[in-house]
Design an enzyme around this catalytic site. Sequence first.
Site, PDB file in Angstrom:
ATOM      1  N   GLY A   1       5.726  -8.340 -13.741  1.00 13.78           N
ATOM      2  CA  GLY A   1       5.283  -9.389 -14.637  1.00 13.78           C
ATOM      3  C   GLY A   1       3.935  -8.718 -15.327  1.00 13.78           C
ATOM      4  O   GLY A   1       3.853  -9.285 -16.672  1.00 13.78           O
TER       5      GLY A   1
ATOM      6  N   PHE B   1       6.128 -24.024 -15.450  1.00 11.73           N
ATOM      7  CA  PHE B   1       6.872 -22.613 -15.431  1.00 11.73           C
ATOM      8  C   PHE B   1       6.681 -22.146 -16.781  1.00 11.73           C
ATOM      9  O   PHE B   1       7.214 -22.660 -17.764  1.00 11.73           O
ATOM     10  CB  PHE B   1       8.273 -22.697 -14.780  1.00 11.73           C
ATOM     11  CG  PHE B   1       8.684 -21.454 -14.348  1.00 11.73           C
ATOM     12  CD1 PHE B   1       8.537 -20.884 -13.348  1.00 11.73           C
ATOM     13  CD2 PHE B   1       9.591 -20.710 -15.484  1.00 11.73           C
ATOM     14  CE1 PHE B   1       9.075 -19.548 -12.945  1.00 11.73           C
ATOM     15  CE2 PHE B   1      10.175 -19.420 -15.151  1.00 11.73           C
ATOM     16  CZ  PHE B   1       9.602 -18.981 -13.916  1.00 11.73           C
TER      17      PHE B   1
ATOM     18  N   LYS C   1      -2.566 -20.706 -11.968  1.00 16.02           N
ATOM     19  CA  LYS C   1      -1.971 -22.068 -11.634  1.00 16.02           C
ATOM     20  C   LYS C   1      -2.588 -22.812 -10.539  1.00 16.02           C
ATOM     21  O   LYS C   1      -1.972 -22.589  -9.572  1.00 16.02           O
ATOM     22  CB  LYS C   1      -0.554 -21.702 -11.526  1.00 16.02           C
ATOM     23  CG  LYS C   1       0.342 -22.573 -12.648  1.00 16.02           C
ATOM     24  CD  LYS C   1       1.824 -22.566 -12.112  1.00 16.02           C
ATOM     25  CE  LYS C   1       2.737 -21.768 -12.925  1.00 16.02           C
ATOM     26  NZ  LYS C   1       4.030 -21.644 -12.215  1.00 16.02           N
TER      27      LYS C   1
ATOM     28  N   ASP D   1       0.277 -11.005 -13.637  1.00 16.14           N
ATOM     29  CA  ASP D   1       0.393 -11.902 -14.722  1.00 16.14           C
ATOM     30  C   ASP D   1      -0.116 -13.200 -14.499  1.00 16.14           C
ATOM     31  O   ASP D   1      -0.676 -13.790 -15.178  1.00 16.14           O
ATOM     32  CB  ASP D   1       1.979 -11.928 -15.096  1.00 16.14           C
ATOM     33  CG  ASP D   1       2.686 -11.992 -14.126  1.00 16.14           C
ATOM     34  OD1 ASP D   1       2.271 -11.963 -12.654  1.00 16.14           O
ATOM     35  OD2 ASP D   1       3.906 -12.158 -14.368  1.00 16.14           O
TER      36      ASP D   1
ATOM     37  N   ASP E   1      -0.028 -18.067  -8.729  1.00 19.18           N
ATOM     38  CA  ASP E   1       0.825 -19.431  -8.574  1.00 19.18           C
ATOM     39  C   ASP E   1       0.299 -19.864  -7.062  1.00 19.18           C
ATOM     40  O   ASP E   1      -0.742 -20.391  -6.736  1.00 19.18           O
ATOM     41  CB  ASP E   1       2.233 -19.036  -8.563  1.00 19.18           C
ATOM     42  CG  ASP E   1       2.874 -20.170  -8.747  1.00 19.18           C
ATOM     43  OD1 ASP E   1       2.842 -21.144  -9.370  1.00 19.18           O
ATOM     44  OD2 ASP E   1       4.005 -20.238  -7.666  1.00 19.18           O
TER      45      ASP E   1
ATOM     46  N   ARG F   1      10.841 -11.338 -21.217  1.00 17.24           N
ATOM     47  CA  ARG F   1       9.395 -10.463 -20.914  1.00 17.24           C
ATOM     48  C   ARG F   1       8.887 -10.348 -22.218  1.00 17.24           C
ATOM     49  O   ARG F   1       7.634  -9.922 -22.212  1.00 17.24           O
ATOM     50  CB  ARG F   1       9.663  -9.377 -19.639  1.00 17.24           C
ATOM     51  CG  ARG F   1      10.060  -9.920 -18.513  1.00 17.24           C
ATOM     52  CD  ARG F   1       9.795  -8.491 -17.521  1.00 17.24           C
ATOM     53  NE  ARG F   1      10.584  -8.651 -16.376  1.00 17.24           N
ATOM     54  CZ  ARG F   1       9.995  -9.282 -15.318  1.00 17.24           C
ATOM     55  NH1 ARG F   1       8.783  -9.639 -15.181  1.00 17.24           N
ATOM     56  NH2 ARG F   1      10.769  -9.382 -13.998  1.00 17.24           N
TER      57      ARG F   1
END
Length: 180
Positions: free
Chosen positions: A45, A154, A133, A102, A105, A167
């Site tokens: 990512g 998301f 997040k 990236d 979460d 991506r």
Amino acid sequence: MDIDKKVWEILFSEEEILNRVDELGKQISNDYRDKNLYIVSLLRGSFVFTADLVRKIDVPVKIDFIITSSYGYELQTSGAVKIVNDIEEEDLMGYHVLIVDDISDSGLTMEHVMKHLKTKNPSSVKSCVLLDKPERRQLNFIPDYIGFTIPNKFVVGYGLNYGDHYRNIPYVFAVTDEDR
Ligand code: IMP
Ligand code: MG
């Protein structure tokens, strides 16, 4: 969910991202001016973010990659983070490590990689994410450098995947439930 048929809500344009990455690069350059900086980028990512970020850093920097087990087609973590491919060094003595990802979460990936790298005895370990997040956090973790804080959505693009794809989209978007 077939996201091609959903509404794409652009959260950060290409220009906004590059401006913020430029600021982060300057901040990191100042903070690591006299330190031996080693950026460890988490694949897959963060490959786009890392490529842009390191080109905004004007101090010497060593760069390597770790592959962690990814979400695959699932939208949330299974809870178990695995290091599929480690950096070469067994010993990081004298290095100031900055882990680049990236998005943060649940926080489980960063926590796991930080613990792992600390066993190699670096001088310091810090973290940098493009997106944070915080609503989804499962443990007490705040990244040291954050590009943007986002709500619990998301997100896809700029390195972040949905399944096998997207991506390469140069901006960050969220997918809403309405059909387009
Ligand atoms: P964490 O371990 O739950 O913090 O998740 C970290 C990893 O999950 C990131 O490196 C991403 O690869 C993936 N991830 C988390 N949220 C998203 C998202 O909104 N879109 C795409 N990938 C995500
Ligand atoms: Mg990831």
